[in-house]
Write an enzyme that holds these catalytic residues in place. Structure first.
Site, PDB file in Angstrom:
ATOM      1  N   GLU A 187      -0.355  13.558  -1.991  1.00 23.46           N
ATOM      2  CA  GLU A 187      -1.002  14.599  -2.805  1.00 23.46           C
ATOM      3  C   GLU A 187      -1.787  15.627  -1.992  1.00 23.46           C
ATOM      4  O   GLU A 187      -2.945  15.929  -2.295  1.00 23.46           O
ATOM      5  CB  GLU A 187      -1.933  13.946  -3.844  1.00 23.46           C
ATOM      6  CG  GLU A 187      -1.208  12.993  -4.764  1.00 23.46           C
ATOM      7  CD  GLU A 187      -2.143  12.315  -5.786  1.00 23.46           C
ATOM      8  OE1 GLU A 187      -3.366  12.537  -5.696  1.00 23.46           O
ATOM      9  OE2 GLU A 187      -1.627  11.600  -6.659  1.00 23.46           O
ATOM     10  N   GLU A 193       6.062   6.575  -8.914  1.00 19.88           N
ATOM     11  CA  GLU A 193       4.941   6.121  -9.748  1.00 19.88           C
ATOM     12  C   GLU A 193       5.193   6.379 -11.227  1.00 19.88           C
ATOM     13  O   GLU A 193       4.286   6.750 -11.987  1.00 19.88           O
ATOM     14  CB  GLU A 193       3.631   6.827  -9.307  1.00 19.88           C
ATOM     15  CG  GLU A 193       3.310   6.637  -7.841  1.00 19.88           C
ATOM     16  CD  GLU A 193       1.986   7.282  -7.436  1.00 19.88           C
ATOM     17  OE1 GLU A 193       1.221   7.682  -8.320  1.00 19.88           O
ATOM     18  OE2 GLU A 193       1.738   7.363  -6.224  1.00 19.88           O
TER      19      GLU A 193
HETATM   20  C1  XIL Z   1      -4.342   4.919  -8.831  1.00 21.71           C
HETATM   21  C2  XIL Z   1      -4.378   3.487  -9.190  1.00 21.71           C
HETATM   22  O1  XIL Z   1      -3.398   3.170 -10.083  1.00 21.71           O
HETATM   23  C3  XIL Z   1      -5.722   3.104  -9.705  1.00 21.71           C
HETATM   24  O2  XIL Z   1      -5.816   1.697  -9.912  1.00 21.71           O
HETATM   25  C4  XIL Z   1      -6.780   3.556  -8.769  1.00 21.71           C
HETATM   26  O3  XIL Z   1      -8.021   3.289  -9.323  1.00 21.71           O
HETATM   27  C5  XIL Z   1      -6.618   4.983  -8.414  1.00 21.71           C
HETATM   28  O4  XIL Z   1      -5.348   5.258  -7.949  1.00 21.71           O
HETATM   29  N1  XIL Z   1      -1.340   8.878  -7.806  1.00 21.71           N
HETATM   30  C6  XIL Z   1      -1.324   8.013  -6.817  1.00 21.71           C
HETATM   31  C7  XIL Z   1      -1.862   6.662  -6.984  1.00 21.71           C
HETATM   32  O5  XIL Z   1      -0.763   8.354  -5.765  1.00 21.71           O
HETATM   33  O6  XIL Z   1      -2.343   6.108  -5.833  1.00 21.71           O
HETATM   34  C8  XIL Z   1      -2.880   6.580  -8.096  1.00 21.71           C
HETATM   35  O7  XIL Z   1      -3.125   5.213  -8.251  1.00 21.71           O
HETATM   36  C9  XIL Z   1      -2.349   7.175  -9.302  1.00 21.71           C
HETATM   37  C10 XIL Z   1      -1.992   8.621  -9.067  1.00 21.71           C
END
Ligand code: XIL
Length: 908
Positions: A160, A283
Site C-alpha cells: 500500500e 485479500e
Molecule cells: C489488517 C488485519 O486484517 C487486521 O487484523 C489488522 O488489525 C490490520 O490489518 N490491507 C492489508 C492488511 O494489507 O494487512 C490489512 O490487514 C487489511 C488491509
C-alpha cells in the site's frame, strides 16, 4: 526475473479421481493448478484459533494449499522492540503458522516487510533519522527474510505505498516522514533489493488495494483511476531495469454491488502479467448488508466472477481470501467470507468450488512460452537434451515433430523441462527440427562415436613402470578403461569422454616375463613386462670344435660329455644382456650319435633332443635356447662328435634394434622344382647363390620384415655338402643352414635377417632343389598382432612313444594328422601364447616322406616341417603359430612317433 515457480510439494494432495469431483477448494485447484489460500490470524486474537480451535484449523488444512499470516509477520508482530533489545524480534506466532502450513503441505506467503501501518510504537515515535531508518529497515528485511528463507515462498515486500488520490506515493515513515533517504520509488526498489539479497529464490510482490477498478468504486463509469496507472508505471520501470520484483498482489476488499467490473479487472490483470509478472488475489472479502438469500447469492456470484477472471489468465496464480470464516474476520460487519459465523460453508464457498471444478486449461493464446534454448547439440553417444520451458503454471504445451531417434514426453504443463532423449547415433551426423511449446528447436547430433586408442610404445621391463595411453574420441563420447590384470592399475581416472588419456601403473614383476590385455574404450591394449624381442644377426659361427682348442674351438666332444659355451664371449658380438639365442647346431660325428641336447647352462639337463644322427652323418638343426649362467649354453652328446654352433639372432629386452614376431600361417615362398620364375625353377647348380625377394612372393607379408622365420628344405641331386642362408647384399658367411651328405631330402628351420629389398640369399655347395616355407617374420613393434618372445628351458611337451592322451601314445599312422593341445602339457605354456618355438623329432617306422605342422583350425598347408626319407630319427626346429585353443596339428605322410620339445613361445 522469471516467475517460473512450480507448485512444488502440492502434487501429493491432488484429490481428484476419475469419477468424483473434488469437494475441497485445494482438491479442485490442484490439477489447474492454482494456489487457493486464506489469511489466518495468529496474533491479534487470543486465543489464536489456529492452535485453539480444531474446527478452524482443520478447515484451513482441508480447503487451502497456501496460508498467509494476517498480522503475525507485520512489523508490530515480528519486531516489537527496538534494535539492541533483548527481545527485539518475536518470531513465535509466525513460526507456529509456518509449522502448521508445513505439516499440512501448504505454501506460506509472507505479509509484509514494509507498510505505513501496523508498525510498533518504538519505530513510529522513536524520532529516527533517515540514516537510522535506512539501517533499521535493511536489518529488518534481511533478518526476517533470512529467518524464513526457503520457508516463505513469496513475500509482500511493500504494502500500500500508493496515494489514494494523487497518483503519487503515500506519505509514510519510509518514504517522506522522514523516509530512508531515497527519492521517488527508490525506497520501494531498495526494499525489493534487500529482500532478494536475503533469499534469491523467494518471489517478491508489491501489494495494493483499489487497483482493481478504482473508477467503479468512485462511481465513474469507466477509466483507470489514479492508482493503477501509477502502479503500472512503477512496475514497468522496475521490470525494465531488472529490479527483482515478481508480481503484484490485488487485495480485493470489495462488496457485492458490482465493482470491480469484469472488463477493467481483466484488463488490469492482463497488463500486469504482460510485463512477465504474476498476479495474486491477496485479500479478497465481499461485504454484504445481511444474510438474506439474495445477499448470499450476490456474494457467491461475486466470488465466482472474480475467481473466474483469475482463472482465465494463467498469470494469475493465487486466489486468497482475507480470512475464510465470518467467525474470524477483520471487518466488524459485512459477513464477508465463504464460511459463516458457525464456520459452515456458504453459497460463496460452493460457487468458488464449482468455478474451480469447471476450470478449463487457459487457451494457448493466453499463455506465453519461452525456451532456454532453440538449438541443442548432442554427441554421437546420445543422451539427455533438456529444454527448459518457462510459462505460467496452468499453461499446457506440446512436443511434436520428433524423428525416431529423439524421444520426449509429448506434453507438459507449466514451467518444466522438456526432457528430450537422443538415441546413440550409429551413422553420420544428423539433425532435426522439432517443436517445443510452439517454438522450433533444432537438435543436431555428431556422427557415431568412434574411438582410437594408442598403444604403448613399448613393453615394461621386469621393474614395471607407468605409461599413458591416449584416447581419441568425438566430443561427448564416453569411454572407460578396465583391467583384469592384478599387476596393472590405473593411476588416474579410468573413464572420460572426448579426447583424453588413461594412465597405467605396472607393478614390478618378481617372476618370469608376463603380458596381458587391458581394455581401453573398447580396444584391447597389450601390456607386457620382461617380454623379449628378436635381434637378427647375420649368421655367424660361434663355435666349431674342429678348430684349435679354446673356449669356442677344439677338442671334439667325447661320449656322454657336456660342455658349455659362453656365447657373449664369442666373436659374434652378442651382448651379455641377451636372454635367448637362435642357433643352428651342426654335428660332425665319427659314428652314430643318439642325440645332442642343448640347454641353458647352470640348469638341470632336460630330457630333450636337439638333434640326432643315428647314421653318423653330418646333421644340422636350428634351436632357440635361453641364455644360462653368464650367458652360456650347455651341450650334451651321447657319443663322440664335433659340434658347430652358428647364431642368426638373439632375444633381448625391447630396444631400437629389437623386433617383434608376427606369425604367418605356414606358406610356401619358393620351390625350385616348379616352373621357372623368381620363386620357381630352375634347380640350383653347384656353387650357385640365388636371391629370393620374399616380400614379392605369393605369401602375403603385411609389415616390413627385419628377419624371416623360414623352414628351408633341400631336395638334392646327390651329395649336398651344405646350404647357407643369409641376408641378401651381405658377404656370404661361412655357416651351414643344413647338410645332406646322403643326398636325401633334408629340412631345417632358419631365422634369416632380411637383406636388400627384403631378400634372402641361398647358397648350395652342390646341385639341389630348394624349397622355402615361411611361418612368420620379425618386424617393428606396434603393428597389430605383434608378439614378444618368452623363452622356456627346453621341455618335452609331447611324446607319442609313452603315456597316453592327447600328448602321448599312440604312434601316428601314415597319412593321418593329430592335434596337440600344447597349453595343457606340463611345460607351463600359457593360453595367451600365439606361436611356439619347438623342436619336432620323428622316430619313423620306415620312410617318412614328410611331416607338416600348422595351427589347428587352419587348412593344412603344403609345406614340410621335416623329412626322413631314410627312415631315421630326425629332429627339426619350427616356429608354429598356435591354433584353436592353442593346439598345433601335425600330419605325417608315413607311420611315425612324434616328439615335441618346446624352447619358448611368442605372446603379446
Ligand atoms: C489488517 C488485519 O486484517 C487486521 O487484523 C489488522 O488489525 C490490520 O490489518 N490491507 C492489508 C492488511 O494489507 O494487512 C490489512 O490487514 C487489511 C488491509
Amino acid at each position: 526475473m522469471k516467475v517460473g515457480f512450480l507448485l512444488a510439494g502440492l502434487a501429493g494432495v491432488v484429490a481428484a479421481c476419475a469419477q468424483t469431483q473434488p469437494t475441497t477448494l485445494r482438491g479442485a485447484a490442484a490439477p489447474i493448478p492454482l494456489l487457493v489460500s486464506a489469511a489466518a490470524d495468529a496474533s491479534d486474537e487470543s486465543p489464536d484459533p489456529l492452535t485453539s480451535d480444531p474446527a478452524y484449523s482443520s478447515t484451513l488444512a482441508a480447503e487451502y494449499n497456501m496460508l498467509e499470516p494476517e498480522n503475525a509477520m507485520k512489523w508490530a508482530g515480528l519486531h516489537p522492540n527496538p534494535p539492541g533489545s533483548a527481545n527485539e524480534y518475536n518470531f513465535g506466532p509466525a513460526d507456529e503458522l509456518v509449522r502448521f502450513a508445513q505439516a499440512n503441505n501448504m505454501l506460506v506467503r509472507g505479509h509484509n516487510l514494509l507498510w505505513h501501518a501496523y508498525n510498533p510504537t518504538w519505530l513510529t515515535s522513536g524520532g529516527y533519522s533517515s540514516a537510522q531508518l535506512y539501517t533499521i529497515l535493511q536489518n529488518h528485511i534481511t533478518t526476517v527474510v533470512n529467518h524464513y528463507k526457503s520457508q516463505v515462498f513469496a513475500w509482500d515486500v511493500v504494502n500500500e505505498a500508493l496515494d489514494d488520490n494523487t497518483g503519487g506515493l503515500r506519505d509514510s515513515i519510509w518514504y517522506d516522514q522522514p523516509g530512508i533517504g531515497l527519492t521517488g520509488t527508490g525506497y520501494i526498489e531498495q526494499a525489493f533489493q534487500w529482500a532478494h539479497a536475503a533469499d534469491p529464490s523467494a518471489l517478491l510482490f508489491y501489494n495494493e488495494y483499489s487497483i482493481e477498478d478504482q473508477y467503479c468504486y468512485l462511481g465513474v463509469s469507466s477509466g483507470d483511476g489514479t492508482k493503477f496507472p501509477a502502479l503500472y508505471a512503477m512496475m514497468a520501470d522496475f521490470v525494465a531495469r531488472g529490479v527483482p520484483v515478481n508480481g503484484v498482489g490485488f487485495q480485493m476488499h470489495i462488496d457485492a454491488a458490482g465493482c470491480p467490473t469484469t472488463a477493467v479487472l481483466t484488463e488490469h490483470i492482463q497488463k500486469i502479467t504482460a510485463l512477465g509478472l504474476a498476479v495474486h488475489i491477496t485479500e479478497m472479502d465481499v461485504k454484504i448488508p445481511d444474510t438474506s438469500t439474495a445477499s448470499l447469492q450476490a456474494q457467491a456470484q461475486t466470488y465466482q466472477r472474480i475467481l473466474n477472471i483469475c482463472l482465465q489468465n494463467p498469470g494469475c496464480t493465487a486466489f486468497q481470501t482475507w480470512g475464510f470464516t465470518d467467525s474470524h474476520t477483520w471487518l466488524p460487519t459485512g459477513f464477508p467470507l465463504p464460511f459463516d459465523s458457525n464456520d459452515q460453508p456458504k453459497p460463496a464457498f460452493r460457487a468458488m468450488l464449482s468455478a474451480l471444478n469447471a476450470a478449463q486449461p487457459p487457451p494457448a493464446s493466453a499463455c506465453t512460452y519461452s525456451l532456454d534454448r532453440t538449438a541443442v547439440a548432442v554427441s554421437g553417444a546420445g543422451g539427455a537434451a533438456p529444454v527448459a520451458v518457462t510459462t505460467w503454471p496452468a499453461c499446457l504445451w506440446n512436443v511434436a515433430g520428433l524423428p525416431d531417434w529423439i524421444s520426449a514426453p509429448a506434453a507438459g504443463k507449466g514451467a518444466a523441462i522438456a526432457a528430450l532423449t537422443v538415441a546413440a547415433n550409429s551413422g553420420a551426423a544428423r539433425s532435426a527440427t522439432i517443436t517445443v511449446a510452439g517454438a522450433s528447436v533444432t537438435v543436431t547430433q555428431d556422427a557415431a562415436c568412434s574411438y582410437t586408442v594408442g598403444t604403448l610404445s613399448d613393453g615394461f621391463s621386469l621393474a614395471g613402470g607407468s605409461a599413458t595411453i591416449p584416447v581419441t574420441a568425438g566430443s561427448g563420447c564416453p569411454w572407460s578403461a578396465s583391467s583384469t590384470l592384478d599387476w596393472v592399475t590405473f593411476s588416474g581416472p579410468s573413464s572420460g569422454s572426448g579426447n583424453g588419456s588413461v594412465s597405467i601403473q605396472a607393478a614390478p614383476d618378481a617372476g618370469a616375463a608376463r603380458s596381458g590385455v587391458i581394455t581401453v574404450a573398447g580396444h584391447a591394449v597389450t601390456i607386457s613386462e620382461g617380454a623379449l624381442r628378436f635381434v637378427p644377426v647375420t649368421p655367424c659361427r660361434v663355435a666349431d670344435t674342429r678348430n684349435p682348442s679354446g673356449p669356442f674351438g677344439g677338442p671334439a666332444m667325447t661320449a656322454a660329455s657336456m660342455r658349455s659355451f659362453t656365447i657373449p664371449e664369442s666373436g659374434c658380438g652378442i651382448p651379455a644382456t641377451a636372454q635367448a639365442y637362435s642357433l643352428n647346431v651342426t654335428v660332425v660325428p665319427p659314428g652314430p650319435l643318439s642325440y645332442l641336447t642343448l640347454w641353458p647352462a647352470g640348469q638341470p639337463q632336460p630330457l630333450v633332443s636337439t638333434l640326432n644322427s643315428f647314421q653318423g652323418l653330418v646333421v644340422a638343426n636350428a634351436a632357440i635356447v635361453p641364455a644360462g649362467d653368464g650367458g652360456a649354453v650347455s651341450v650334451f652328446v651321447t657319443h663322440p662328435t664335433h659340434v658347430i654352433l652358428d647364431i642368426n639372432g638373439y632375444f633381448d629386452s625391447p630396444s631400437g634394434s629389437a623386433y617383434s614376431f608376427y606369425p604367418v600361417s605356414p606358406c610356401r615362398v619358393a620351390d625350385t622344382r616348379g616352373a621357372e620364375g623368381p620363386f620357381g625353377g630352375p634347380a640350383m647348380t653347384a656353387g650357385e647363390s640365388r636371391d629370393f625377394a620374399i616380400p614379392s612372393s605369393g605369401c602375403s607379408i603385411a609389415g616390413v620384415p627385419a628377419a624371416y622365420s623360414l623352414n628351408v628344405t633341400a631336395v638334392p641331386a646327390g651329395y649336398l655338402g651344405y646350404l647357407t642362408t643369409w641376408p641378401a647384399g651381405e658377404a656370404q658367411p661361412p655357416v651351414s643352414t643344413l647338410n645332406s651328405w646322403t643326398g636325401k631330402v633334408v629340412a631345417n628351420a632358419a631365422l634369416v635377417p632380411a637383406g636388400n629389398s627384403g631378400s634372402v640369399s641361398v647358397y648350395v655347395s652342390n646341385p639341389s632343389n630348394v624349397v622355402l616355407d615361411i611361418n612368420g617374420y620379425f618386424g617393428r613393434f606396434g603393428e597389430p598382432g605383434a608378439l614378444s618372445f618368452y623363452p622356456v628351458t627346453p621341455c618335452r611337451v609331447a611324446d607319442t612313444r609313452s603315456g597316453s592322451g592327447p600328448l602321448g601314445a599312440p604312434i601316428l599312422e601314415a597319412q593321418t594328422s593329430r592335434s596337440f593341445p600344447i597349453p595343457s602339457g606340463g611345460c607351463g605354456i600359457p593360453a595367451t601364447a600365439a606361436a611356439y618355438s619347438m623342436n619336432v623329432t620323428v622316430v619313423p617306422d620306415g620312410i617318412l616322406p614328410y611331416l607338416t605342422a600348422w595351427p589347428t583350425g587352419s587348412p593344412q598347408p603344403l609345406v614340410s616341417t621335416l623329412n626322413s626319407f631314410d627312415g631315421t630319427v630326425t629332429a627339426n626346429a619350427a616356429l608354429i603359430p598356435a591354433g584353436d585353443n592353442g593346439a598345433v596339428s601335425i600330419y605325417v605322410a608315413g607311420r611315425t612317433h612324434v616328439i615335441l620339445d618346446i624352447d619358448g613361445y611368442f605372446a603379446p
